[in-house]
Design an enzyme around this catalytic site. Sequence first.
Site, PDB file in Angstrom:
ATOM      1  N   PHE A 129       0.861  -1.184   0.000  1.00  0.00           N
ATOM      2  CA  PHE A 129       0.000   0.000   0.000  1.00  0.00           C
ATOM      3  C   PHE A 129       0.891   1.226   0.000  1.00  0.00           C
ATOM      4  O   PHE A 129       1.777   1.355   0.845  1.00  0.00           O
ATOM      5  CB  PHE A 129      -0.911   0.017   1.236  1.00  0.00           C
ATOM      6  CG  PHE A 129      -1.847   1.204   1.244  1.00  0.00           C
ATOM      7  CD1 PHE A 129      -3.010   1.197   0.486  1.00  0.00           C
ATOM      8  CD2 PHE A 129      -1.549   2.343   1.987  1.00  0.00           C
ATOM      9  CE1 PHE A 129      -3.861   2.301   0.465  1.00  0.00           C
ATOM     10  CE2 PHE A 129      -2.396   3.449   1.978  1.00  0.00           C
ATOM     11  CZ  PHE A 129      -3.552   3.423   1.217  1.00  0.00           C
ATOM     12  N   ASP A 214       9.101   2.578   1.616  1.00  0.00           N
ATOM     13  CA  ASP A 214       7.913   3.271   2.119  1.00  0.00           C
ATOM     14  C   ASP A 214       7.852   2.990   3.620  1.00  0.00           C
ATOM     15  O   ASP A 214       7.434   1.913   4.045  1.00  0.00           O
ATOM     16  CB  ASP A 214       6.666   2.753   1.396  1.00  0.00           C
ATOM     17  CG  ASP A 214       5.402   3.464   1.867  1.00  0.00           C
ATOM     18  OD1 ASP A 214       5.424   4.078   2.956  1.00  0.00           O
ATOM     19  OD2 ASP A 214       4.378   3.390   1.149  1.00  0.00           O
ATOM     20  N   LYS A 243       2.677   9.880   8.325  1.00  0.00           N
ATOM     21  CA  LYS A 243       1.972   9.437   9.533  1.00  0.00           C
ATOM     22  C   LYS A 243       2.576  10.004  10.832  1.00  0.00           C
ATOM     23  O   LYS A 243       2.241  11.122  11.192  1.00  0.00           O
ATOM     24  CB  LYS A 243       1.864   7.913   9.554  1.00  0.00           C
ATOM     25  CG  LYS A 243       0.905   7.395   8.463  1.00  0.00           C
ATOM     26  CD  LYS A 243       0.279   6.072   8.775  1.00  0.00           C
ATOM     27  CE  LYS A 243      -0.919   5.787   7.867  1.00  0.00           C
ATOM     28  NZ  LYS A 243      -0.610   5.212   6.561  1.00  0.00           N
TER      29      LYS A 243
HETATM   30  C1  LIG Z   1      -0.836   5.462   5.121  1.00  0.00           C
HETATM   31  C2  LIG Z   1       0.153   4.980   4.138  1.00  0.00           C
HETATM   32  C3  LIG Z   1       0.342   5.632   2.912  1.00  0.00           C
HETATM   33  C4  LIG Z   1      -0.507   6.785   2.462  1.00  0.00           C
HETATM   34  O1  LIG Z   1      -0.412   7.895   3.316  1.00  0.00           O
HETATM   35  P1  LIG Z   1      -1.542   9.039   3.265  1.00  0.00           P
HETATM   36  O2  LIG Z   1      -1.059  10.031   4.279  1.00  0.00           O
HETATM   37  O3  LIG Z   1      -2.842   8.398   3.584  1.00  0.00           O
HETATM   38  O4  LIG Z   1      -1.514   9.604   1.887  1.00  0.00           O
HETATM   39  C5  LIG Z   1       1.318   5.137   2.065  1.00  0.00           C
HETATM   40  N1  LIG Z   1       2.075   4.096   2.409  1.00  0.00           N
HETATM   41  C6  LIG Z   1       1.932   3.442   3.573  1.00  0.00           C
HETATM   42  C7  LIG Z   1       2.818   2.287   3.909  1.00  0.00           C
HETATM   43  C8  LIG Z   1       0.952   3.856   4.477  1.00  0.00           C
HETATM   44  O5  LIG Z   1       0.772   3.192   5.622  1.00  0.00           O
END
Ligand SMILES: *Cc1c(COP(=O)(O)O)cnc(C)c1O
Length: 392
Positions: A129, A214, A243
């Site tokens: 994700f 990520d 986050k």
């Molecule tokens: C939450 C998340 C995203 C997206 O972040 P947003 O602030 O919702 O755009 C991307 N990668 C990972 C691994 C995430 O947990």
Amino acid sequence: MVPAILPTYARADVDFASGKGSWLFDRDGKRYLDLGAGIAVNCLGHAHPELVSVLKRQAETLWHTSNLYPVANQQALAERLVRKTFADTVFFTNSGTEAMECAVKMARKYFAGDGGIPRNKIVTFEGSFHGRSLGMISAAGGKKLVDGFGPLLPGFVHVPFGDIVAVESAVDHETAAIMVEPVQGESGINPAPKGFLRDLRVLCDRHGILLVLDEIQCGMGRTGKLFAHESEGITPDIMGIAKGIGGGFPLGACLATEKAAAGMVVGTHGSTFGGNPLACAVGMAVMDIVSEIGFLEGVQERAAALRLRLADLVDAHGEVFSGVRGAGLMLGLVCKPVNTDVIAAGVGEGVITIPAGDNVARVLPPLNISLQEIEEGVRRLGLAARSIEARV
Ligand SMILES: *Cc1c(COP(=O)(O)O)cnc(C)c1O
């Protein structure tokens, strides 16, 4: 009739009015122990006094000028991040998605314009994700993410998570990068197998391509290291974070080495709000606290305690939970009944957890949760499990 808010979210039936530390309070005054931290965002809990005072002070001073001018807080936060990580340079965003968009643009730009065969493909992983923009749903490729939103952005090759042989066979002369979450979050808290990140690093070096991490969910102290890749002894070329870094204020960043960022010159990328003075003021305060001597050791200690207690919980409630997995304070309880039913029972007992893929209830408490609060949270999860057992 469509609701006033576009109905894209399945919201739990609870009406939070305020928060303090690891606790949330609803409009009737009921207390909830927050083991979700707004999806790993409130890393220092709610209404942390230092973050509140820094934000208030900045609010009375300067809100926004744009990136047409130097932004002092942005400069200071970038320097802190550069000092504490592999990175030489930082681009600030408002969200995780944007941080990963920047990462992908940077990786493509790195290989652009050298006249040969274009290197613009990026290997990504099943179950990953990276956000909800068209680019990032294309990058992740999961059916639920992309269904109905085509045509997608081309250039992503999806392989099974943790399968180094599959990665090796997917890399060719058009590959620019490999992009991976060290711990997959949304798909159900799956840490990469031990050694996988190191294998990816070696593979990238062998082919002269970029390793993009990520760490939006698993970074910023969540696994007990400042960033999760540190425990594998490797560094990426590019990394997206968000986050936790704003402690609840929207803030993201794309970090890179000088080499990987070489193509990103004036005019190639931008953001109106990214690195706003309010966000960066809070970001600095979060960095300062997480960087205090002993803070991450404290996370490791809490993580060990929570892991043990959750293992006990699984043992005691085999009808409700089939296991616990994850790293640090990024844990997942694998549920037997539908996870949202287990989570709703938790809400009933005043404890908050977060749904994820693979029927998991995520446990992502504030990094500064106390050991007593961990005991209390697990006790409440036990009551929730019992209320489910009473039903069947
Ligand atoms: C939450 C998340 C995203 C997206 O972040 P947003 O602030 O919702 O755009 C991307 N990668 C990972 C691994 C995430 O947990």
